[in-house]
Design a protein around this motif. Structure first.
Motif, mmCIF file in Angstrom:
data_model
loop_
_atom_site.group_PDB
_atom_site.id
_atom_site.type_symbol
_atom_site.label_atom_id
_atom_site.label_comp_id
_atom_site.label_asym_id
_atom_site.label_seq_id
_atom_site.Cartn_x
_atom_site.Cartn_y
_atom_site.Cartn_z
ATOM 1 N N ASP A 1 3.531 -0.395 -10.437
ATOM 2 C CA ASP A 1 2.595 -1.384 -9.898
ATOM 3 C C ASP A 1 1.746 -1.935 -11.042
ATOM 4 O O ASP A 1 0.789 -1.303 -11.478
ATOM 5 N N GLU B 1 -3.167 -6.257 -14.155
ATOM 6 C CA GLU B 1 -3.164 -7.712 -14.306
ATOM 7 C C GLU B 1 -4.335 -8.380 -13.610
ATOM 8 O O GLU B 1 -4.535 -9.589 -13.759
ATOM 9 N N ARG B 2 -5.124 -7.635 -12.860
ATOM 10 C CA ARG B 2 -6.296 -8.202 -12.205
ATOM 11 C C ARG B 2 -7.280 -8.746 -13.235
ATOM 12 O O ARG B 2 -7.422 -8.198 -14.329
ATOM 13 N N SER C 1 0.124 -4.774 -10.788
ATOM 14 C CA SER C 1 -0.892 -5.681 -10.241
ATOM 15 C C SER C 1 -2.302 -5.237 -10.585
ATOM 16 O O SER C 1 -3.202 -6.073 -10.721
ATOM 17 N N SER D 1 -5.397 -2.166 0.560
ATOM 18 C CA SER D 1 -5.018 -1.954 -0.838
ATOM 19 C C SER D 1 -5.275 -0.540 -1.304
ATOM 20 O O SER D 1 -4.653 -0.070 -2.237
#
Length: 622
Positions: free
Chosen positions: A279, A284-285, A281, A83
């Motif tokens: 991105d 949104e974590r 993501s 990641s």
């Protein structure tokens, strides 16, 4: 001795790799982002041979406590290489050597070197830069990459200054959230996303660290002002070391100032990352959403203040020394408003979010009305204040804050142009700070805290006063300077903030990027282009100073650091955005139509408002 020789070899000119100074680990792909992970370096080799630093492993330790500073040092996770992609390596034998494409990572070794050797090394380094840089931008990029700091093999930020001539480092070798913002934007615009992602996630983990000063702990949600990557020896193995992140929440800062703006910049940076990379993501974590809510709850907490503006102490933002900005400084309000808009855009709809979104919307409306109505100053408003009646006791008073007309300073009467205006620096009962603060005004344009009409008027004002605000080097942090008795009373006789120096109307090249974003938003880039051209004449020749002194910005600051990272990054961001102005949208907040409609309604009914104990749970003076 080998380490000292390695440092001098590195400083003598650009080098892609040195086995002692620049050694990173290849992180295993099966590492997760949960738990406490530390990177371990192991010294290998026999006596008489050159020892190479090699990462032996990344392993889990949960209860390790540093004996020398257990209350401040925090161990963070090594992020998985799946990641967070770090530098790539080609192996040969037992040592790792980076490929030629890798970022040149500058690991800071704690070794005492004489000032004479440092000066000689710096002279060689400067000469090499002049030869190798094809242009000013190439030189700036080379310097920016040399300031990169790595943690567990991955880049996590840039140090505040990388000045090899300085023998007094203080905290300029740390990564500051505020200072890293222009570096982050530069890397995003260049398509180098990993360092920004790593920075966002690592500083998020630092947010939850226990922080105490004189037996008092500040509220949850406070972001650190800075952090430092430290390498320490393990108790169990003298030949192994591990890296830890050591945060500073202000308890070690000069004056012990609280970094109020750190969390606000972090939210703005998080949105810019998502906008630029596509991105979503990261934002949104769950941990990122939680961290964002903690910042918002800290800022939106109920208090004694009747105003919607954020109440802070002196020195809580870019101006981090005593400069008479305590109360409700414009810079904090503009960043606060921008962070609220960014957070509302990123918050996910889930249980527990409704209440904070309602509080956020209510605050946005009250804050924008308050700033637009009461902070604005132009010739018409100035004449209105000049005719104010005082000691009004009523709900429909014109002079709501009991401002005395004699507060209007003589310099302002002569300085204010017929066309244009700006937002004043601060507003409190019986007090208006009429100084022009650059960052607060620029970010009020960027965030839409100022109306479109006010935004154009601010740029009209800047254009009319370029000779004062730019002079020989952009841009004045504020104008004018506090002088004589006023300087002694307000600053306490601060020898660093003498008139026309540092925060007291010094000139800061890093402000170029905020000016550029504001000008692009209002479709007036020619103002920023003029400022950039003026800066280009001196920045490289002067070795990229932190700030400039004197009214005309003719001298390099008396205590300015050279090769100041945000001076370098601020210039790069300005150049990148002027070349591709459409990319400025990652930082710009668009006008909120709901707020526009609400302003129209309150304007129509402002004459009929009556006092009421019913209605909203929390009310503000608007």
């Amino acid at each position: 001795m080998a380490i000292a020789e390695g440092i001098l070899h590195y400083l003598s000119g650009p080098a892609l790799w040195h086995p002692i100074l620049q050694s990173d680990s290849v992180l295993k792909s099966n590492l997760s982002y949960s738990g406490f992970l530390t990177c371990t370096k192991k010294l290998e080799g026999s006596r008489g041979k050159r020892n190479l630093l090699k990462f032996g492993s990344c392993y889990r330790r949960e209860n390790y406590v540093l004996p020398w500073r257990s209350s401040r040092v925090k161990r963070l996770d090594c992020l998985s290489s799946d990641s967070l992609n770090g530098p790539s390596y080609s192996s040969g034998g037992e040592e790792y050597k980076p490929n030629s494409n890798d970022v040149n990572v500058n690991l800071h070794v704690n070794e005492v070197i004489s000032s004479e050797k440092l000066a000689a090394a710096a002279a060689k380094s400067e000469k090499a830069l002049r030869i190798n840089a094809d242009s000013l931008e190439d030189e700036a990029w080379e310097l920016l990459r040399e300031s990169i700091v790595c943690y567990c093999g991955s880049p996590v930020g840039t140090i505040a200054a990388n000045d090899p001539t300085s023998t007094s480092i203080l905290n300029y070798d740390q990564v500051f959230i505020r200072d890293f913002v222009p570096s982050a934007i530069a890397f995003l615009l260049k398509g180098e996303y990993d360092i920004v992602r790593n920075f966002i996630l690592h500083t998020l983990q630092l947010q939850s660290w226990e922080k105490t000063m004189d037996c008092h702990s500040p509220g949850q949600g406070l972001m650190p002002a800075s952090f430092k990557v430290r390498t320490i020896a393990l108790d169990s193995d003298d030949s192994a070391t591990e890296e830890v992140l050591d945060p500073d929440f202000g308890e070690a800062a000069i004056g012990r100032v609280a970094p109020v703006d750190s969390g606000l910049w972090w939210i703005i940076m998080l949105r810019a990352y998502g906008k630029c990379t596509g991105d979503l993501s990261v934002q949104e974590r769950i941990d990122v959403q939680t961290g964002m809510k903690m910042i918002l709850k800290l800022c939106l907490a109920d208090g004694f203040d009747m105003f919607p503006t954020l109440l802070v102490t002196d020195g809580s933002c870019m101006i981090d020394r005593r400069m008479g900005i305590h109360g409700h400084p414009l810079e904090i309000q503009a960043l606060f408003y921008s962070a609220l808009l960014c957070a509302r855009e990123m918050l996910t709809t889930e249980d527990g979010s409704d209440e904070i979104i309602r509080a956020l919307n209510s605050r946005l409306f009250a804050l924008s009305f308050h700033i637009r109505e009461y902070y604005w100053i132009d010739m018409r408003k100035l004449n209105e204040i000049y005719r104010y009646k005082t000691e009004e006791y009523s709900f429909d008073a014109v002079n709501k804050f009991n401002i005395y007309p004699d507060q209007i300073p003589p310099w302002l009467v002569e300085w204010m142009p017929e066309k244009g205006g700006y937002l004043i620096g601060n507003l409190q009962p019986a007090h208006m700070d009429f100084r022009f603060f650059s960052l607060g005004n620029f970010w009020s344009i960027v965030s839409n805290l100022a109306t479109p009409t006010q935004s154009h008027a601010i740029l009209d004002f800047v254009e009319a006063k370029l000779a004062d605000l730019v002079a020989d080097m952009p841009f004045k942090i504020c104008y004018p300077a506090l002088e004589d008795q006023e300087w002694r009373i307000v600053t306490g006789g601060d020898p660093k903030n003498t008139p026309w120096s540092y925060h007291n109307a010094g000139s800061w090249p890093t402000l170029l990027w905020q000016l550029t974003v504001a000008c692009i938003k209002m479709n007036r880039p020619e103002i920023a282009e003029k400022a950039v051209k003026i800066a280009e004449q001196r920045l490289s020749k002067d070795r990229w100073p932190e700030y400039y002194d004197t009214k005309g910005a003719r001298f390099i600051g008396k205590q300015a650091r050279m090769f100041q990272t945000w001076s370098i990054a601020g210039y790069l961001v300005a150049k990148l955005l002027l070349a591709q102005p459409q990319k400025a949208k990652i930082l710009i907040n668009e006008e909120d139509l709901d707020l526009v409609n609400a302003f129209s309604s309150i304007s129509a009914n402002s004459q009929n408002r009556k006092r009421s104990r019913k209605g909203h749970k929390r009310s503000y003076i608007v």
